[in-house]
Design an enzyme around this catalytic site. Sequence first.
Site, PDB file in Angstrom:
ATOM      1  N   SER A 116       0.833  -1.193   0.000  1.00 22.77           N
ATOM      2  CA  SER A 116       0.000   0.000   0.000  1.00 22.77           C
ATOM      3  C   SER A 116       0.876   1.254   0.000  1.00 22.77           C
ATOM      4  O   SER A 116       1.624   1.484  -0.933  1.00 22.77           O
ATOM      5  CB  SER A 116      -0.957  -0.028   1.196  1.00 22.77           C
ATOM      6  OG  SER A 116      -2.065   0.823   0.954  1.00 22.77           O
ATOM      7  N   LYS A 168     -21.128  17.547   9.441  1.00 25.85           N
ATOM      8  CA  LYS A 168     -20.068  18.038  10.322  1.00 25.85           C
ATOM      9  C   LYS A 168     -19.544  16.964  11.271  1.00 25.85           C
ATOM     10  O   LYS A 168     -18.364  16.956  11.623  1.00 25.85           O
ATOM     11  CB  LYS A 168     -20.586  19.251  11.127  1.00 25.85           C
ATOM     12  CG  LYS A 168     -19.499  19.962  11.922  1.00 25.85           C
ATOM     13  CD  LYS A 168     -18.406  20.464  11.006  1.00 25.85           C
ATOM     14  CE  LYS A 168     -17.320  21.176  11.807  1.00 25.85           C
ATOM     15  NZ  LYS A 168     -16.198  21.595  10.939  1.00 25.85           N
TER      16      LYS A 168
END
Length: 305
Positions: A116, A168
């Site tokens: 990765s 949010k």
Amino acid sequence: MAKKGHPIFIVLAILLGVGLFLGTVMIIFLKILSPASTLSFSDKIGVVLIEGTILDSQTITKQLVEFKKDERIKAVILRINSPGGAVGPTQEIHREIQRTGETKEIVASLGGVAASGGYYIATAAKRIVANPGTITGSIGVLMEFVRFEELLEKIGVKLEVLKSGEFKDIGSPHRELTSRERKLINALIDDIQRQFVNAVASGRNLSLEKANDIADGRIFSGARARELGLVDDLGNFQDAVEIAKTLSGIRGDVTLVYPKKSKLELWDLLLDRAAGSMARLIRGMKTTFEYRWGGLQLHHVSERY
């Protein structure tokens, strides 16, 4: 008539001068013979160690900048033994490797695991060397959420959130994601994934189609990665040294230069070893986008040559 200097003082002065000269020569000689010394008349190759989960880029980028500025360093080897890590730091290291590669030959040497983000970093090198059994690939993006709303309910704790917008508190651990939030996060993951694929395609001279075909998070052995064009050569660290010598035109012996460990780095290492399990637990509770292979954590892997 001027008085003549006392002969014994003249002799002592000469002996003192000879002693200082011989002492200086001896110190230089010992420094040259010291394995840890960078004082040598042979050509030099810098070695940057990228180990464990990538959580910060500052130390690695600083080392790269120092090697880039040092005219005595003819090439740089990235010794990577990492399952990847956070996206931002990984990309910062990748970019600094690209900049360093403008003036230095860069060779990536993949250790036990370079998956990765560990592989993402390697794609900025001119050549990639891996062991046949190196675990690499895992081209993909990972995002994990920790949820404990059931635990809070059992112990009678309620959490109320006031927010300025719908998203949010996205990913808050006290509730499930909504369908709109999942769609938003998946779109962001796709964007970050495209960045990874583009880096692989560009760094390895692959078509986007071919890079996309293998960018589903799967891992490969070093041998298979070479067949797919993700790796150039099969070999160990010393093979990478020889390749770096060839690319930079070095003949004969070479001195490997490792960045000096600062007191702060050594202290961080000590704390990490002393409280490793707790630190990993805390880090695991943070929600971040990661170029990381989830199959292995290498917090305590350390290699020295």
